[in-house]
Scaffold this active site. Structure first.
Site, PDB file in Angstrom:
ATOM      1  N   ASP A  65      48.041   0.673  -6.271  1.00  0.00           N
ATOM      2  CA  ASP A  65      46.968   0.051  -5.442  1.00  0.00           C
ATOM      3  C   ASP A  65      47.542  -1.120  -4.587  1.00  0.00           C
ATOM      4  O   ASP A  65      47.802  -1.877  -5.506  1.00  0.00           O
ATOM      5  CB  ASP A  65      45.911  -0.051  -6.552  1.00  0.00           C
ATOM      6  CG  ASP A  65      44.578  -0.080  -5.718  1.00  0.00           C
ATOM      7  OD1 ASP A  65      44.643  -0.916  -4.720  1.00  0.00           O
ATOM      8  OD2 ASP A  65      43.463   0.420  -6.210  1.00  0.00           O
ATOM      9  N   SER A 131      41.080   5.135  13.593  1.00  0.00           N
ATOM     10  CA  SER A 131      40.302   6.197  13.954  1.00  0.00           C
ATOM     11  C   SER A 131      39.393   5.953  14.984  1.00  0.00           C
ATOM     12  O   SER A 131      39.313   4.978  15.551  1.00  0.00           O
ATOM     13  CB  SER A 131      39.095   6.183  12.690  1.00  0.00           C
ATOM     14  OG  SER A 131      38.111   6.839  12.972  1.00  0.00           O
ATOM     15  N   TYR A 156      32.637   1.928   7.458  1.00  0.00           N
ATOM     16  CA  TYR A 156      33.941   2.791   7.468  1.00  0.00           C
ATOM     17  C   TYR A 156      34.746   2.296   8.707  1.00  0.00           C
ATOM     18  O   TYR A 156      35.714   1.852   8.896  1.00  0.00           O
ATOM     19  CB  TYR A 156      34.201   4.322   7.302  1.00  0.00           C
ATOM     20  CG  TYR A 156      35.443   5.028   7.605  1.00  0.00           C
ATOM     21  CD1 TYR A 156      36.580   4.615   6.717  1.00  0.00           C
ATOM     22  CD2 TYR A 156      35.231   5.500   8.638  1.00  0.00           C
ATOM     23  CE1 TYR A 156      37.515   5.306   7.472  1.00  0.00           C
ATOM     24  CE2 TYR A 156      36.477   6.261   9.091  1.00  0.00           C
ATOM     25  CZ  TYR A 156      37.726   6.137   8.440  1.00  0.00           C
ATOM     26  OH  TYR A 156      38.685   6.793   9.099  1.00  0.00           O
ATOM     27  N   LYS A 160      37.951  -0.230   9.767  1.00  0.00           N
ATOM     28  CA  LYS A 160      39.154   0.337  10.644  1.00  0.00           C
ATOM     29  C   LYS A 160      39.360  -0.735  11.995  1.00  0.00           C
ATOM     30  O   LYS A 160      40.598  -1.062  12.084  1.00  0.00           O
ATOM     31  CB  LYS A 160      39.047   1.721  11.281  1.00  0.00           C
ATOM     32  CG  LYS A 160      39.322   2.705  10.277  1.00  0.00           C
ATOM     33  CD  LYS A 160      40.577   2.693   9.792  1.00  0.00           C
ATOM     34  CE  LYS A 160      41.039   3.998   8.972  1.00  0.00           C
ATOM     35  NZ  LYS A 160      42.287   3.994   8.146  1.00  0.00           N
ATOM     36  N   VAL A 224      24.206  22.916   9.249  1.00  0.00           N
ATOM     37  CA  VAL A 224      24.665  22.369  10.444  1.00  0.00           C
ATOM     38  C   VAL A 224      23.730  21.175  10.966  1.00  0.00           C
ATOM     39  O   VAL A 224      22.511  21.694  10.938  1.00  0.00           O
ATOM     40  CB  VAL A 224      24.593  23.611  11.469  1.00  0.00           C
ATOM     41  CG1 VAL A 224      24.752  22.929  12.959  1.00  0.00           C
ATOM     42  CG2 VAL A 224      25.699  24.359  11.103  1.00  0.00           C
ATOM     43  N   ARG A 238      33.368  17.943  18.960  1.00  0.00           N
ATOM     44  CA  ARG A 238      34.188  16.843  18.543  1.00  0.00           C
ATOM     45  C   ARG A 238      35.605  17.414  18.888  1.00  0.00           C
ATOM     46  O   ARG A 238      35.630  18.538  19.270  1.00  0.00           O
ATOM     47  CB  ARG A 238      34.358  16.928  16.864  1.00  0.00           C
ATOM     48  CG  ARG A 238      33.019  16.335  16.311  1.00  0.00           C
ATOM     49  CD  ARG A 238      32.950  15.001  16.502  1.00  0.00           C
ATOM     50  NE  ARG A 238      31.667  14.308  16.080  1.00  0.00           N
ATOM     51  CZ  ARG A 238      30.473  14.240  16.627  1.00  0.00           C
ATOM     52  NH1 ARG A 238      30.348  14.612  17.872  1.00  0.00           N
ATOM     53  NH2 ARG A 238      29.375  13.687  16.052  1.00  0.00           N
TER      54      ARG A 238
END
Length: 349
Positions: A65, A131, A156, A160, A224, A238
């Site tokens: 880790d 990302s 998240y 990044k 969806v 996307r």
């Protein structure tokens, strides 16, 4: 002697495909992973065991880790790395909204540890797995590297973005550092062997693994989220990219580091967007099975359309995505049908 490249998070979906490409390009990967998103087979990750079988080779693997600073120091003392590919980190958007402090602690501390240990051991070449989430809500389409970054819609994406900023600042301060920050769009598919692929632990967060699990019978129905977006059929659009194309982009980035390039940012995408329902139809064709779905309310934080302008990577890295949508879905279905339960109790052995 083959150049040694440290691959953090190398047992995960994207990391494992990059390990394959590294070996095929003549590098010697040393893989570390903490099994947070990988299946264990004894002391080794099952994905790494399968790559060894596929390529008839041995891969050095360590359970580690990146929060374990002494363990990281020990590894750097043992090896002389020419570069590091950094994939390790938590990566579920929804989970990051529910557990923001965990995401900040794990992703940022791990990356700071890695950068500091690299600096101490004079390893100055880095490829970072970033990302397209760093762009937030698209202000224009397609999204090029000049698009503003940092307006992220979830923790998240913010981790990044913060890691990118750390790397950029460090490269400014340390002129002998080189880093390539790769902003991925939506990786899908699997290695053509069907031996490795995406195996989410628990309920899949991404569309395609979920669709594939519905097709194989592990899940009943796809939800969806929203059919009233301003797109061709009302569902979100996307940019999906084959994971092997993505992995080849990392090899191109590794070569770029040799030019003493400083800190560079590139999008890795195809430049083409597909809607959720188009993806469902493509997977129905690849699998020969009907995929039941229901329309659910929109999710918070989702945008209508997001796709890349990948021309800078083509111009400066000599890289371009090769695989089309049909091939992405065929390879994904091969992986899913050969491994109906993923790496656990899979039939590909």
């Amino acid at each position: 002697m083959a150049e040694k490249v440290l691959v953090t998070g190398g047992a995960g979906y994207i990391g494992s495909h990059c390990v394959v490409e590294l070996i095929e390009a003549g590098y010697q990967p040393v893989v570390v992973d903490n099994f947070s998103n990988a299946v264990r087979e004894g002391d080794v990750a099952e994905s790494i065991r399968r790559i060894e079988k596929l390529l008839h080779t041995n891969i050095e693997f360590h359970e580690l880790d990146l929060l374990d600073r002494p363990g990281l120091e020990k590894l750097f003392k043992k090896h002389s790395f020419s570069a590091v590919m950094h994939f390790a980190g938590l990566k579920a958007v929804g989970e990051s909204v529910e557990q923001p402090l965990r995401y900040y602690r794990v992703n940022l501390t791990a990356s700071m540890n890695l950068l500091e240990v690299m600096q101490a051991h004079k390893v100055h070449n880095l490829v970072f797995s970033s990302s397209a989430t760093v762009y937030g809500d698209p202000q224009h389409l397609p999204i090029d590297e000049e698009h503003s970054a940092g307006g992220c819609t979830n923790p998240y994406g913010k981790t990044k973005y913060f890691i990118e900023e750390m790397i950029k600042d460090h490269c400014k301060a340390e002129k002998d550092w080189n880093a390539v920050l790769l902003r991925y769009f939506n990786p899908i598919g699997a290695h053509s062997s069907g031996l490795i692929g995406e195996d989410p632990q628990g309920i899949p967060n991404n569309l395609l693994p979920y669709v594939a699990q519905v097709a194989i019978g592990r899940r009943n129905c796809l939800s969806v989220f929203g059919n009233d977006y301003d797109t061709t059929d009302g569902t979100g659009v996307r940019d999906y990219i084959h994971v092997v194309d993505l992995a080849k982009g990392h090899i191109a980035a590794l070569k770029k580091l040799k030019e003493n390039c400083g800190c560079k940012v590139y999008n890795l995408g195809t430049g083409r967007g597909y809607s959720v329902l188009q993806m469902v139809k493509a997977m129905e064709k690849a699998s020969g099975r009907e995929i039941p779905y229901k329309i659910a309310p929109r999710r918070g934080g989702d945008v209508a359309s997001c796709y890349a302008d990948p021309r800078l990577a083509e111009k400066e890295l000599g890289w371009k995505a090769e695989f089309d949508l049909e091939r992405m879905c065929e390879d994904l279905w091969r992986w899913q049908s050969m491994n109906p339960k993923g790496f656990t109790n899979g039939t590909a052995s």
